[in-house]
Write a protein that holds these residues in place. Structure first.
Motif, mmCIF file in Angstrom:
data_model
loop_
_atom_site.group_PDB
_atom_site.id
_atom_site.type_symbol
_atom_site.label_atom_id
_atom_site.label_comp_id
_atom_site.label_asym_id
_atom_site.label_seq_id
_atom_site.Cartn_x
_atom_site.Cartn_y
_atom_site.Cartn_z
ATOM 1 N N HIS A 232 -7.161 1.909 -11.709
ATOM 2 C CA HIS A 232 -7.626 1.800 -10.323
ATOM 3 C C HIS A 232 -9.156 1.820 -10.249
ATOM 4 O O HIS A 232 -9.744 1.106 -9.441
ATOM 5 C CB HIS A 232 -7.014 2.908 -9.460
ATOM 6 C CG HIS A 232 -5.647 2.590 -8.984
ATOM 7 N ND1 HIS A 232 -5.312 2.474 -7.665
ATOM 8 C CD2 HIS A 232 -4.499 2.342 -9.668
ATOM 9 C CE1 HIS A 232 -4.038 2.183 -7.542
ATOM 10 N NE2 HIS A 232 -3.519 2.100 -8.759
ATOM 11 N N SER B 240 0.829 -1.206 0.000
ATOM 12 C CA SER B 240 0.000 0.000 0.000
ATOM 13 C C SER B 240 0.861 1.252 0.000
ATOM 14 O O SER B 240 0.574 2.226 -0.715
ATOM 15 C CB SER B 240 -0.923 0.018 1.212
ATOM 16 O OG SER B 240 -1.792 -1.089 1.174
ATOM 17 N N ALA C 277 -3.271 5.208 -15.188
ATOM 18 C CA ALA C 277 -3.098 4.535 -13.896
ATOM 19 C C ALA C 277 -4.352 4.690 -13.038
ATOM 20 O O ALA C 277 -4.818 3.724 -12.410
ATOM 21 C CB ALA C 277 -1.877 5.088 -13.167
ATOM 22 N N TRP C 278 -4.919 5.902 -13.001
ATOM 23 C CA TRP C 278 -6.144 6.107 -12.219
ATOM 24 C C TRP C 278 -7.325 5.383 -12.848
ATOM 25 O O TRP C 278 -8.192 4.861 -12.126
ATOM 26 C CB TRP C 278 -6.427 7.590 -12.036
ATOM 27 C CG TRP C 278 -5.603 8.151 -10.931
ATOM 28 C CD1 TRP C 278 -4.584 9.042 -11.044
ATOM 29 C CD2 TRP C 278 -5.691 7.822 -9.533
ATOM 30 N NE1 TRP C 278 -4.043 9.287 -9.806
ATOM 31 C CE2 TRP C 278 -4.701 8.565 -8.862
ATOM 32 C CE3 TRP C 278 -6.503 6.973 -8.795
ATOM 33 C CZ2 TRP C 278 -4.509 8.475 -7.479
ATOM 34 C CZ3 TRP C 278 -6.312 6.889 -7.414
ATOM 35 C CH2 TRP C 278 -5.324 7.636 -6.781
ATOM 36 N N GLU D 297 -10.217 -1.630 -11.323
ATOM 37 C CA GLU D 297 -9.989 -2.587 -10.240
ATOM 38 C C GLU D 297 -11.054 -2.449 -9.158
ATOM 39 O O GLU D 297 -11.530 -3.453 -8.613
ATOM 40 C CB GLU D 297 -8.605 -2.374 -9.619
ATOM 41 C CG GLU D 297 -7.460 -2.798 -10.497
ATOM 42 C CD GLU D 297 -6.109 -2.357 -9.945
ATOM 43 O OE1 GLU D 297 -5.131 -3.070 -10.210
ATOM 44 O OE2 GLU D 297 -6.030 -1.317 -9.265
ATOM 45 N N SER D 298 -11.454 -1.220 -8.870
ATOM 46 C CA SER D 298 -12.477 -0.983 -7.852
ATOM 47 C C SER D 298 -13.827 -1.548 -8.287
ATOM 48 O O SER D 298 -14.544 -2.151 -7.478
ATOM 49 C CB SER D 298 -12.619 0.511 -7.573
ATOM 50 O OG SER D 298 -11.423 1.028 -7.073
ATOM 51 N N LEU E 31 2.090 6.663 -6.839
ATOM 52 C CA LEU E 31 1.079 7.551 -7.424
ATOM 53 C C LEU E 31 1.316 9.000 -7.009
ATOM 54 O O LEU E 31 1.091 9.920 -7.802
ATOM 55 C CB LEU E 31 -0.319 7.096 -7.027
ATOM 56 C CG LEU E 31 -0.840 5.850 -7.753
ATOM 57 C CD1 LEU E 31 -2.158 5.384 -7.143
ATOM 58 C CD2 LEU E 31 -0.993 6.099 -9.230
ATOM 59 N N GLY F 107 -5.081 -0.259 -5.252
ATOM 60 C CA GLY F 107 -5.049 -1.157 -6.397
ATOM 61 C C GLY F 107 -4.911 -2.624 -6.051
ATOM 62 O O GLY F 107 -5.622 -3.152 -5.209
ATOM 63 N N THR G 241 2.419 1.738 -3.450
ATOM 64 C CA THR G 241 1.420 2.260 -4.385
ATOM 65 C C THR G 241 1.156 3.735 -4.137
ATOM 66 O O THR G 241 1.136 4.543 -5.072
ATOM 67 C CB THR G 241 0.108 1.459 -4.274
ATOM 68 O OG1 THR G 241 0.374 0.081 -4.537
ATOM 69 C CG2 THR G 241 -0.936 1.969 -5.258
ATOM 70 N N THR H 172 -9.486 -0.456 -2.709
ATOM 71 C CA THR H 172 -8.973 -0.891 -4.011
ATOM 72 C C THR H 172 -8.702 0.302 -4.909
ATOM 73 O O THR H 172 -7.728 0.318 -5.666
ATOM 74 C CB THR H 172 -9.952 -1.878 -4.669
ATOM 75 O OG1 THR H 172 -10.191 -2.964 -3.771
ATOM 76 C CG2 THR H 172 -9.393 -2.422 -5.962
ATOM 77 N N PHE H 173 -9.538 1.335 -4.830
ATOM 78 C CA PHE H 173 -9.304 2.546 -5.623
ATOM 79 C C PHE H 173 -7.971 3.192 -5.234
ATOM 80 O O PHE H 173 -7.208 3.606 -6.089
ATOM 81 C CB PHE H 173 -10.452 3.539 -5.424
ATOM 82 C CG PHE H 173 -10.268 4.820 -6.176
ATOM 83 C CD1 PHE H 173 -10.362 4.850 -7.554
ATOM 84 C CD2 PHE H 173 -9.992 5.996 -5.512
ATOM 85 C CE1 PHE H 173 -10.194 6.027 -8.264
ATOM 86 C CE2 PHE H 173 -9.818 7.185 -6.206
ATOM 87 C CZ PHE H 173 -9.922 7.200 -7.590
#
Length: 129
Positions: A78, A24, A74-75, A81-82, A31, A111, A27, A107-108
């Motif tokens: 995410h 975490s 990348a966002w 993934e969410s 970001l 990831g 990540t 997850t947002f």
């Protein structure tokens, strides 16, 4: 693997586990650095970043459009993934609204560090009698 009694009796509709700290952190820092490079490249102390500095400077000077598009991609990943986490919650029987929101937000922000926990979760199926 030893499972505590409280874990065995835990309600599977409200399963949530926090993501591990190290992935975490990686990540979040990645970001954050990416945002810094895209939005405030003039404020980066390139000479103080070791080998990362000249590489970042090169990317900013020669491939800024790629960096900017990569940041938004990348966002977008995410977000995907969410949304997948929400589908997994439904599939795995996690129906508690608060818990589903926690999975979505975690997850947002983090990831795959979060999503991998949900993917690995194997709920105990109720026996039909």
């Amino acid at each position: 693997m030893v499972v505590a009694k409280s874990e065995v009796r835990r309600d599977t509709t409200a399963y949530f586990r926090a993501a591990r700290a190290w992935p975490s952190l990686v990540t979040a820092l990645g970001l954050g650095y990416f945002a810094w490079v895209v939005f405030w490249p003039q404020s980066i102390p390139y000479q103080s970043l070791g080998p990362l500095g000249p590489f970042t400077k090169y990317l900013v000077d020669h491939h800024y459009t790629l960096l900017r598009n990569g940041y938004w991609l990348a966002w977008l990943i995410h977000v995907g993934e969410s949304l997948y986490a929400m589908a997994l919650c439904k599939y795995k029987g996690i129906t508690d609204g608060r818990v589903r929101l926690l999975w979505f937000l975690q997850t947002f922000l983090f990831g795959i560090a979060s999503l991998s926990i949900l993917i690995a979760y194997r709920p105990k199926r109720q026996k039909c009698t």
